[in-house]
Design a protein around this motif. Sequence first.
Motif, PDB file in Angstrom:
ATOM      1  N   VAL A  20     -10.521   8.973  -1.674  1.00  0.00           N
ATOM      2  CA  VAL A  20      -9.548   8.984  -0.582  1.00  0.00           C
ATOM      3  C   VAL A  20      -8.893   7.610  -0.507  1.00  0.00           C
ATOM      4  CG1 VAL A  20      -9.244   9.270   1.906  1.00  0.00           C
ATOM      5  CG2 VAL A  20     -10.915  10.678   0.674  1.00  0.00           C
ATOM      6  N   PRO A  21      -7.558   7.561  -0.482  1.00  0.00           N
ATOM      7  CA  PRO A  21      -6.875   6.256  -0.442  1.00  0.00           C
ATOM      8  C   PRO A  21      -7.332   5.418   0.751  1.00  0.00           C
ATOM      9  CG  PRO A  21      -5.302   8.028  -0.779  1.00  0.00           C
ATOM     10  CD  PRO A  21      -6.629   8.673  -0.514  1.00  0.00           C
ATOM     11  N   LEU A  22      -7.332   4.121   0.548  1.00  0.00           N
ATOM     12  CA  LEU A  22      -7.753   3.209   1.613  1.00  0.00           C
ATOM     13  C   LEU A  22      -6.951   3.436   2.881  1.00  0.00           C
ATOM     14  CD1 LEU A  22      -8.208  -0.199  -0.232  1.00  0.00           C
ATOM     15  CD2 LEU A  22      -9.909   1.531   0.345  1.00  0.00           C
ATOM     16  N   PRO A  47      -5.057  -7.217  16.165  1.00  0.00           N
ATOM     17  CA  PRO A  47      -3.895  -7.692  15.404  1.00  0.00           C
ATOM     18  C   PRO A  47      -4.058  -7.405  13.915  1.00  0.00           C
ATOM     19  CG  PRO A  47      -5.159  -9.518  16.325  1.00  0.00           C
ATOM     20  CD  PRO A  47      -5.701  -8.280  16.929  1.00  0.00           C
ATOM     21  N   GLU A  48      -2.934  -7.312  13.235  1.00  0.00           N
ATOM     22  CA  GLU A  48      -2.970  -6.989  11.813  1.00  0.00           C
ATOM     23  C   GLU A  48      -3.882  -7.943  11.061  1.00  0.00           C
ATOM     24  OE1 GLU A  48       1.117  -7.151  10.678  1.00  0.00           O
ATOM     25  OE2 GLU A  48       1.672  -5.411  11.878  1.00  0.00           O
ATOM     26  N   SER A  49      -3.810  -9.213  11.409  1.00  0.00           N
ATOM     27  CA  SER A  49      -4.625 -10.200  10.683  1.00  0.00           C
ATOM     28  C   SER A  49      -6.109  -9.875  10.806  1.00  0.00           C
ATOM     29  CB  SER A  49      -4.349 -11.597  11.238  1.00  0.00           C
ATOM     30  OG  SER A  49      -4.555 -11.616  12.643  1.00  0.00           O
ATOM     31  N   SER A  58      -5.382  -5.418   2.324  1.00  0.00           N
ATOM     32  CA  SER A  58      -4.193  -6.265   2.387  1.00  0.00           C
ATOM     33  C   SER A  58      -3.334  -5.906   3.593  1.00  0.00           C
ATOM     34  CB  SER A  58      -3.363  -6.099   1.125  1.00  0.00           C
ATOM     35  OG  SER A  58      -2.701  -4.860   1.143  1.00  0.00           O
ATOM     36  N   ARG A  59      -2.537  -6.854   4.005  1.00  0.00           N
ATOM     37  CA  ARG A  59      -1.722  -6.645   5.196  1.00  0.00           C
ATOM     38  C   ARG A  59      -0.730  -5.504   4.981  1.00  0.00           C
ATOM     39  NH1 ARG A  59       2.790 -10.385   7.846  1.00  0.00           N
ATOM     40  NH2 ARG A  59       3.220  -9.072   9.647  1.00  0.00           N
ATOM     41  N   GLN A  64       1.037  -0.234   6.672  1.00  0.00           N
ATOM     42  CA  GLN A  64       1.346   1.165   6.356  1.00  0.00           C
ATOM     43  C   GLN A  64       0.628   2.096   7.329  1.00  0.00           C
ATOM     44  OE1 GLN A  64       0.198   2.247   2.380  1.00  0.00           O
ATOM     45  NE2 GLN A  64       0.857   4.383   2.605  1.00  0.00           N
ATOM     46  N   VAL A  65      -0.640   1.780   7.602  1.00  0.00           N
ATOM     47  CA  VAL A  65      -1.429   2.600   8.519  1.00  0.00           C
ATOM     48  C   VAL A  65      -0.853   2.531   9.933  1.00  0.00           C
ATOM     49  CG1 VAL A  65      -3.681   2.838   9.623  1.00  0.00           C
ATOM     50  CG2 VAL A  65      -3.523   2.402   7.154  1.00  0.00           C
TER      51      VAL A  65
END
Lengths: 253, 253
Positions: A20-22, A47-49, A58-59, A64-65
């Motif tokens: 399953v893709p990350l 937060p994304e970080s 990766s960011r 994307q999510v």
Amino acid sequence: MNLAQLPAGPANSIDRGSKVPLYHQLYEILRGQIVTCQWKPGDMVPPESQLVDQYDISRTTVRQVLDMLVNDGLVFRQRGRGTFVTQPTLNHGLSRILSFTEDMRQRGLTPGTRVLLSEVVGAPLEVADHLNVLPGVELAHLKRLRLANGEPLSVEDSYLVHRYCPGVLEHDYASSPLRETLERRYSLRLSRAQQTIQAVAAPKELARLLDVRLNAPMLHIERVSYTPQDVPVELLHVFHRGDRYALYNELLG
Amino acid sequence: MNLAQLPAGPANSIDRGSKVPLYHQLYEILRGQIVTCQWKPGDMVPPESQLVDQYDISRTTVRQVLDMLVNDGLVFRQRGRGTFVTQPTLNHGLSRILSFTEDMRQRGLTPGTRVLLSEVVGAPLEVADHLNVLPGVELAHLKRLRLANGEPLSVEDSYLVHRYCPGVLEHDYASSPLRETLERRYSLRLSRAQQTIQAVAAPKELARLLDVRLNAPMLHIERVSYTPQDVPVELLHVFHRGDRYALYNELLG
DNA sequence: TAGTGGTCTAGACCACAAA
DNA sequence: TTGTGGTCTAGACCACTAA
């Protein structure tokens, strides 16, 4: 083994060995946080970080999510401030599949239910067609009167392919949502649906049940719901009192 | 200066000096190709690699743009094959703002129109509220009977803020869409709308116009449309014959 | 085998909000 | 000033389709 400790639902960590893709794994995790109300409306999403660090992704993938969750209407972003869980939207019934209970809560009304009929029947021709089964195949047929603040609002007629959820009618649907039972007991998740919406005149039986005059205007919704594998599971007819129920949505140009 | 040669619409090249993000510029370009039918339904969109070369933009950005078009329902992707322009969707009237003409074409019907009323009026209180103007402000009021294959189908009641489109009623709306005039003559693009949908009983006048009995069920849509700057421009009431018109859409779980 | 889209990384610089 | 999301790049490897 305790179901509460090991929910059949989403895992909460990433499996790098999985096929399953990350981004899909992370999507299920974050979505789970929101739909189970562990993250509540108005809460800030990490937060994304932090998500990058926490899941070692990766960011770009994290974003994307988050884009997917924004598209689902579950979160919104504010530059410089953060990403937040959305207040339950007003897109009543026209973008997400809502249970009657959820719908009423969003409208600030108290839901009520009376089961009118609960039986296993052979599929009538027209129903079989919608559910992609042969006529005569066993279906669970559930008919319910829905109340809002104690007043009759809608009648729902539901047909389920019985072999996917044998014994489904033995549960109590006056108090608990059908979708919840399908998901918990039968691992049937309804991920997609097609529906048509029409104005019709109330026939005698509906008029009596809903306490309106004969031929009063009704909003009729016919909906077929599918599993993530695109298998049709349920055909639903809903008749809403025209004077008490409206749909709302937003369009793009 | 020829309008056909210099359409006010999208440019067809990227301006790196512009403050408009690259992805947005490319989006407008590709979207323009599709809505002007220079790329037709079923056509393959240039492969990502070619767009990367042609516009000298990274693949990530190109993919972001294609994602947006997929979300708009304008194109779909097939791994290993390519990206293609969608056949006009069946999401009748519930995700994109459609003109009556477009709607009828999608349903395979021949549209027809009779203008019933065309006048400048002072904004009634309820209308003013929806359009965010003061009561009494000048509005263009256009009332049209809509036909499908020559049979009466709907009545549309439209209120436009007149100062945004002075003289709008001097054009002919029996044959050309209102939205087209707004966009071409007044550069008013309706990019977003909010609507409610309800079943109502036909009052005497509607019943007469649409050739149905008194109190026949009608699908009533009330829609407010906004410019990209979120300025409300139009309040529209549509009444569809319940026996001849249904909406269709798809939901997510 | 060649060409397509699908997934993922590790950066960079910017604009905006809040302290 | 710090931390947030917004935009963008230049790669890499994979899975699928069609010839």
